[in-house]
Every structure is written in C-alpha cells, then in structure tokens.
Design an enzyme around this catalytic site. Structure first.
Site, mmCIF file in Angstrom:
data_model
loop_
_atom_site.group_PDB
_atom_site.id
_atom_site.type_symbol
_atom_site.label_atom_id
_atom_site.label_comp_id
_atom_site.label_asym_id
_atom_site.label_seq_id
_atom_site.Cartn_x
_atom_site.Cartn_y
_atom_site.Cartn_z
ATOM 1 N N CYS A 113 0.833 -1.195 0.000
ATOM 2 C CA CYS A 113 0.000 0.000 0.000
ATOM 3 C C CYS A 113 0.879 1.262 0.000
ATOM 4 C CB CYS A 113 -0.978 -0.027 1.172
ATOM 5 S SG CYS A 113 -2.350 1.119 0.969
ATOM 6 N N HIS A 218 -3.556 -4.898 0.666
ATOM 7 C CA HIS A 218 -2.992 -5.320 1.947
ATOM 8 C C HIS A 218 -3.059 -6.842 2.075
ATOM 9 C CE1 HIS A 218 -2.258 -1.611 4.336
ATOM 10 N NE2 HIS A 218 -3.098 -1.089 3.460
ATOM 11 N N GLU A 220 -1.556 -8.817 4.007
ATOM 12 C CA GLU A 220 -1.524 -9.291 5.395
ATOM 13 C C GLU A 220 -2.920 -9.334 6.018
ATOM 14 O OE1 GLU A 220 -1.819 -4.948 6.013
ATOM 15 O OE2 GLU A 220 -0.872 -6.239 4.524
#
Length: 254
Positions: A113, A218, A220
């Site tokens: 990001c 993102h 994660e």
C-alpha cells in the site's frame, strides 16, 4: 537460520498501562505473516538518516515497507491536495532511504500500500493524491475503520502473476485513497483494478532485480500469504548467496 526481514513501522502516540507515550508501532499481522512464511521479523522504526538506513539494510536479507499515511507530495514535486494528510516527515525520509538502499543493494523488497507508493517515489515516480477524483467512487477506500474488497487483474508472465496464479482476476483487501501515477525508473506496472488504478508494480525486465514487488492492496489482511512466502524465499536465496560470498575461496567452491 531463517532470513531476517526488516519491516518499517509507524511513529505515533500509543496508550498502554495507564499512560500515553510515543511509540514505534506496527499492525501484528505483518509480523505474523513473515513468521508464518519462515522469516525472522525485525522492526525498522523511523527517525534514522540515510547512512543508518544503508547500514541497516546491508545486514538484512529482505525488507517490507508497510502501509500507512500519505507521503508529503513536495517530495515528488506536487502541491498538496486538500485530501492529502501528510504528517510523518521522519517516516517519509526514513522509508525513502530504506527503499533506495534496498534497490541499490538488490535486497528482496515487498512494498505494501503506502510501501508501494514509497518504492515508486524512491525510484523517481509520482502519485495520484486522491483516487476518487479520478474514478468517481470510493471503492478503493474501504470502510472508515477496516478493509474493503475489489478485484485486481495481473499481467501474465510477470513475477506477481507467478506468485499469485489461478486466474486473471482476484479479490484483494483494500484501504487507500492514493495511487501510483508516473511509474518510477526500473519499475513496471503489472496489476490494475477494473477502473484502471495501478495495483501492482515490479522490477522491469532490464532491472534484473532479485525480488522487487509493490502491491497497492494489503495481503496481510487476507488469507493469501503467498507474497510473503515469495519474499522470504527470495531472502533465503539472498542470504545463502551472501554467506557463500563471504567464505574463503577454497570453501566457497566446495
């Protein structure tokens, strides 16, 4: 030994155990993603100068530049948009120095990001400061305090596509209002949202980098950890090659 992966952090105020103080903070999902992928995470707090960044990156096997707030547009020669919130000059300077050192030293790097935007700016690129101005909707932003989903398409035959096979389009967790505009030197766009916003970059064919990837989403925050697994695998190769390079010639050739 597991490869050492440095992850950049926020510099922000934090409250714990009844008091409030400045802290170097990072969402835990980054740490667990690197550990799950087989890496050894270390945190890289802002505030250091370019020399510290160079020395720090030199002893790492890989780098993650994490998500966060907006980069000061003056860094890439633009006036500030009314929707731009740039208030972390120490983090801007630190992460740009870390990205520059990682690119020059050919350390495996994953930008997430804001981290993709930092990588692009470090390579001489620029940013769109408010995506809704371009696309007329807020789908990239996600909810105010969470992550939305939108689809991304990735070019076949690229590093990112080789890591995330299984179809041209897939859903990604998203929360951003800025995006890459002019692509930085040595990078190429390889992923886009349906509205044309660049969602992934990597080293171009002429750069011949070991692993240099940025994604606007993102990973994660989702269930697919393959980008982290690929970063750690590249870091393992880098670590092994560095070990061989430091051995005496008779052992290096054994």
């Amino acid at each position: 030994m597991a490869p050492t992966i440095g992850i950049t952090t926020y510099h922000t105020n934090a409250d714990w155990r009844g008091w409030s103080e400045e802290g170097a903070l990072l969402p835990w999902r980054y740490v667990s993603a690197i550990r799950t992928a087989g890496g050894r995470p270390v945190l890289l707090p802002p505030g250091g100068d370019a020399a510290e960044a160079e020395a720090t990156v030199a002893v790492l096997d890989g780098v993650v530049i994490a998500g966060g707030g907006d980069i000061n547009p003056a860094i890439y020669g633009a006036a500030k948009h009314p929707e731009t919130s740039a208030n972390a000059p120490d983090r801007d300077a630190w992460e740009l120095a870390v990205a520059d050192a990682a690119v020059r030293l050919d350390k495996p790097l994953l930008g997430i990001c804001r981290g993709m935007q930092v990588l692009n700016v470090a390579c001489g690129g620029t940013l769109h400061q408010h995506v809704p101005d371009l696309v007329g909707h807020e789908a990239h932003n996600g909810p105010g305090h969470g992550f939305g989903l939108h689809k991304v398409r990735v070019t076949s035959g690229t590093t990112v596509q080789s890591i995330l096979p299984g179809g041209e389009y897939f859903d990604v967790p998203t929360h951003h209002h800025q995006a890459v505009d002019k692509i930085g030197d040595g990078l190429v766009a390889v992923g886009w949202a349906d509205d044309g916003i660049i969602e992934a970059v990597e080293a171009d064919a002429d750069a011949a980098k070991s692993f240099l990837v940025g994604v606007q989403w993102h990973p994660e925050q989702g269930d697919d950890m393959r980008l982290f697994t690929a970063l750690v695998a590249a870091a393992e190769i880098f670590s092994a090659e560095r070990t061989v390079a430091t051995l005496p010639p008779m052992l290096a050739g054994a």
